[in-house]
Write a protein that holds these residues in place. Structure first.
Motif, mmCIF file in Angstrom:
data_model
loop_
_atom_site.group_PDB
_atom_site.id
_atom_site.type_symbol
_atom_site.label_atom_id
_atom_site.label_comp_id
_atom_site.label_asym_id
_atom_site.label_seq_id
_atom_site.Cartn_x
_atom_site.Cartn_y
_atom_site.Cartn_z
ATOM 1 N N ASN B 3 -17.950 -11.566 -0.644
ATOM 2 C CA ASN B 3 -19.041 -11.557 0.304
ATOM 3 C C ASN B 3 -20.330 -11.872 -0.445
ATOM 4 O O ASN B 3 -21.099 -10.995 -0.795
ATOM 5 N N ALA B 4 -20.509 -13.165 -0.743
ATOM 6 C CA ALA B 4 -21.624 -13.558 -1.600
ATOM 7 C C ALA B 4 -22.972 -13.284 -0.947
ATOM 8 O O ALA B 4 -23.942 -12.942 -1.618
ATOM 9 N N ASN B 5 -23.043 -13.422 0.352
ATOM 10 C CA ASN B 5 -24.334 -13.269 1.022
ATOM 11 C C ASN B 5 -24.490 -11.861 1.584
ATOM 12 O O ASN B 5 -23.630 -11.364 2.289
ATOM 13 N N ILE B 11 -30.943 -4.867 2.153
ATOM 14 C CA ILE B 11 -31.281 -4.786 0.722
ATOM 15 C C ILE B 11 -32.432 -3.804 0.509
ATOM 16 O O ILE B 11 -33.477 -3.897 1.161
ATOM 17 N N VAL B 12 -32.219 -2.837 -0.384
ATOM 18 C CA VAL B 12 -33.266 -1.853 -0.670
ATOM 19 C C VAL B 12 -33.924 -2.121 -2.024
ATOM 20 O O VAL B 12 -34.982 -1.556 -2.338
ATOM 21 N N PHE B 33 -24.075 -1.691 -5.280
ATOM 22 C CA PHE B 33 -24.838 -2.206 -6.415
ATOM 23 C C PHE B 33 -24.138 -3.455 -6.929
ATOM 24 O O PHE B 33 -22.947 -3.420 -7.224
ATOM 25 N N ARG B 34 -24.859 -4.549 -6.959
ATOM 26 C CA ARG B 34 -24.275 -5.816 -7.424
ATOM 27 C C ARG B 34 -25.047 -6.322 -8.642
ATOM 28 O O ARG B 34 -26.283 -6.294 -8.662
ATOM 29 N N ILE B 35 -24.303 -6.782 -9.638
ATOM 30 C CA ILE B 35 -24.905 -7.467 -10.785
ATOM 31 C C ILE B 35 -24.467 -8.920 -10.714
ATOM 32 O O ILE B 35 -23.264 -9.210 -10.654
ATOM 33 N N VAL B 36 -25.431 -9.818 -10.710
ATOM 34 C CA VAL B 36 -25.127 -11.253 -10.651
ATOM 35 C C VAL B 36 -25.432 -11.874 -12.013
ATOM 36 O O VAL B 36 -26.544 -11.746 -12.537
ATOM 37 N N ASP B 37 -24.416 -12.540 -12.569
ATOM 38 C CA ASP B 37 -24.564 -13.254 -13.840
ATOM 39 C C ASP B 37 -25.170 -14.624 -13.521
ATOM 40 O O ASP B 37 -24.457 -15.577 -13.237
ATOM 41 N N TYR B 177 -20.333 -12.444 -9.916
ATOM 42 C CA TYR B 177 -20.930 -11.110 -9.769
ATOM 43 C C TYR B 177 -19.863 -10.030 -9.709
ATOM 44 O O TYR B 177 -18.674 -10.298 -9.486
ATOM 45 N N VAL B 178 -20.315 -8.816 -9.933
ATOM 46 C CA VAL B 178 -19.471 -7.634 -9.791
ATOM 47 C C VAL B 178 -20.230 -6.657 -8.894
ATOM 48 O O VAL B 178 -21.451 -6.557 -8.986
#
Lengths: 257, 214
Positions: B3-5, B11-12, B33-37, B177-178
Motif C-alpha cells: 500500500n504505497a500511497n 498522516i500525523v 510507522f513507515r521508513i522509506v529508503d 519501504y518497511v
C-alpha cells in the motif's frame, strides 16, 4: 575444605598455575570479578550444559561485552578459539585460548519466566525449595544488580556449550548434544571484569524436562601474552582491539607482558 | 499487497532524515510507522523503547528466537526485553532486514578499519547525540547504557550454516519501504547510518523518509 569444594575435579591444571575452583549446580546463577591476567575455565561436567554469560568492565561499568562488535570484527556468528570477545568500546574483555567444544552460541538469548513456565510448568520455591525453576533473564538480572547494574545491562549474551545453526533462509535450529562431558573453554581475561552467569537451560533447548546441567569454574594465572598469540594474530581487527586495551591500561601495546 | 500511497488525511508526521543524521520520535499504539529508503541501499539503525518506561526496549535476541529466524520481514513481531510485542512489521517491499550486525561506533571503527578512523561520523555517536538532546531525558535520563543491539533496516548481514557472518551489498532500492504497526506507545531512536567503510549503504549515505499515520 569447604562444602563447596568437596566434589571438585581438582585435577585441572594450566602452566600458569591454579588459583581457585568452584562447582555450580544446574539452574544456578553466579557473579564475580575475574581479573585481567587470569584464565577462567568453564567445564561442562556431565555434558549438554549451557552457561549464559554477560561481562562488564568493573571500572567503567557501562562498557560491556558487545555481540555485534564481536561477530562483525571476526566475521563469525558463533564463538570458539581463537576468537576474542569485544566490548562496545573497541577493546577486548576476554580471549578464547582453549576450547574443546568448538561452537558457542551468541544469538539465542535468554529464557524468561513466562517461556520457562510454558515449557516446563510451575515449580515454585514453596513446592520445590531450592529446586524451583529458574530462568536466564531473572537469574542474570539478579546478579547484575549486586554490582550496581540493572536491566539495561541485559544485552545479547553468550551461551557457552550451546549451538544454534542458521540456515541460508535465516531459520534457526538448536543443535542438541553439542557438548559432551569434560568439555571446557578457557577465557583469558584482558580486562578486570564483572562476570554474571546462569546455568539455566538454553531457551531453544527442545528437551521437555527442566534439567539444567552443572558446571565447574576454575581460575588459573595466565601466561605472558606474546606477539605471536593466536588470538591476537587471528585477524588484524583482533590486534587493533588488543592495542586499544593495552592503551586503556596505560601500557605500551608493543611490550610482551 | 503493498500500500504505497497513504491517505494524506491520516498522516500525523512526515519528515525526511538527511544522510548521517539522528532522529527520535514517538509512535502511539495503533499507529503505523513507515521508513522509506528514498535513494536505495541505505542502512537505518533503529532502536525502540516503551515510551512510558525506557527500561523496556527492543530486544534483538528475543525477537529472532521467538520467530525462529534471524532476518526481519513482513510478519516479524519486534519483541521487548520483557518479551512483550512492541511493533509488528506489516508491510515490507525490501524483503529482509538485519538485527545482528549492530551499529557502527567510533571505537568499533578503530577495530574494524583502522585506529585512525575514530573520528569519522558513526551511528552510536548519532544515538548519543539524540539521547543527549532529547526532552525525554528530563525525568529519567537515557544514556549509553540504554543502547542495546539495534535493527538495521534495509541492511543485509547473511549468516551461513557453518556460522560465517558477512556484510553484503544492500538488497534495497530507491522507494522501497518497511512499515510497522505499534502495539504500545513507542519511542523510536534512529541513526541514518553515516558509515562510509562498508557496503551497507553503498559507501554513500543517503536520506530516508519517516511517515507516521493513524
Amino acid at each position: 575444605m569447604t562444602e563447596n569444594t568437596a566434589n571438585l575435579s581438582q585435577k585441572t591444571t594450566r602452566p600458569g598455575g591454579f588459583i581457585w575452583q568452584e562447582h555450580l549446580p544446574g539452574g544456578a546463577h553466579w557473579s564475580g570479578i575475574i581479573r585481567r591476567g587470569t584464565v577462567l575455565r568453564l567445564t561442562d561436567i556431565e555434558g549438554n550444559a549451557n552457561v549464559s554469560m554477560l561481562m562488564n568492565n568493573i571500572e567503567v561499568k557501562n562498557e560491556r561485552y558487545n555481540m555485534p562488535d564481536t561477530l562483525k570484527a571476526q566475521k563469525t556468528a558463533f564463538l570458539t578459539k581463537p576468537n576474542m570477545c569485544f566490548t562496545d568500546m573497541g577493546r577486548v574483555i576476554c580471549s578464547i585460548i582453549e576450547d574443546t567444544c568448538g561452537w558457542h552460541d551468541t544469538i539465542g538469548g535468554l529464557s524468561h519466566a513466562k517461556s520457562v513456565q510454558q515449557k516446563y510448568g510451575d515449580k515454585s520455591y514453596q513446592t520445590a525449595h531450592n529446586d524451583y525453576f529458574k530462568n536466564g533473564y531473572d537469574s542474570l538480572l539478579n546478579e547484575l544488580e549486586k554490582w550496581g547494574l540493572n536491566a539495561s545491562d541485559i544485552m545479547p549474551n553468550i551461551n557457552w556449550f550451546s549451538k544454534v545453526r542458521v540456515e541460508d533462509d535465516g531459520s534457526m535450529t538448536y543443535v542438541p548434544n553439542n557438548s559432551s562431558a569434560g568439555n571446557y573453554v578457557d577465557l583469558r581475561f584482558e580486562m578486570d571484569a564483572i562476570v554474571c552467569l546462569s546455568t539455566v537451560q538454553h531457551p531453544l533447548d527442545p528437551a521437555p524436562e527442566y534439567n539444567p546441567k552443572p558446571i565447574e569454574l576454575t581460575v588459573f594465572k595466565a601466561d605472558v601474552i606474546k606477539k605471536d598469540d593466536a588470538c591476537r594474530l587471528h585477524r588484524a581487527e583482533n590486534e587493533r582491539a588488543y592495542y586499544n586495551t593495552k592503551i586503556y591500561y596505560g601500557e605500551n601495546p608493543n611490550d610482551e607482558c | 499487497m503493498t500500500n504505497a500511497n497513504i491517505d494524506a488525511n491520516r498522516i500525523v508526521y512526515r519528515e525526511v532524515v538527511e544522510a548521517g543524521d539522528p532522529w527520535m520520535h514517538e509512535v502511539k499504539a495503533g499507529q503505523r510507522f513507515r521508513i522509506v529508503d528514498l535513494e536505495g541501499n541505505q542502512a537505518v539503525d533503529t532502536l525502540f523503547y516503551n515510551a512510558h518506561d525506557h527500561s523496556e526496549r527492543y530486544s534483538a535476541t528475543d525477537t529472532i528466537r521467538e520467530q525462529g529466524n534471524i532476518y526481519l520481514t513482513k510478519g516479524s513481531v519486534l519483541q521487548s526485553n520483557l518479551l512483550n510485542p512492541m511493533l509488528t512489521i506489516v508491510d515490507d517491499t525490501c524483503g529482509r532486514h538485519d538485527t545482528i550486525g549492530g551499529a557502527c561506533s567510533a571505537e568499533s571503527n578503530t577495530v574494524r578499519y583502522a585506529i585512525e578512523k575514530r573520528h569519522m561520523h558513526s551511528c552510536r555517536d548519532s544515538f548519543l547525540t539524540a539521547l543527549g538532546q532529547c526532552e525525554c531525558n528530563a525525568d529519567k535520563p537515557m544514556t549509553k547504557g540504554d543502547l542495546s543491539s539495534n535493527i538495521n533496516f534495509f541492511m543485509n548481514v547473511p549468516v551461513s550454516p557453518d556460522g560465517h557472518l558477512d556484510f553484503d551489498d544492500g538488497i534495497s532500492a530507491p522507494g522501497r519501504y518497511v512499515e510497522m504497526e505499534a502495539h504500545m506507545d513507542t519511542l523510536i531512536l534512529v541513526s541514518n547510518c553515516p558509515q562510509l567503510n562498508n557496503p551497507c549503504n553503498g559507501y554513500n549515505p543517503t536520506p530516508v523518509e519517516m511517515i507516521i499515520w493513524k
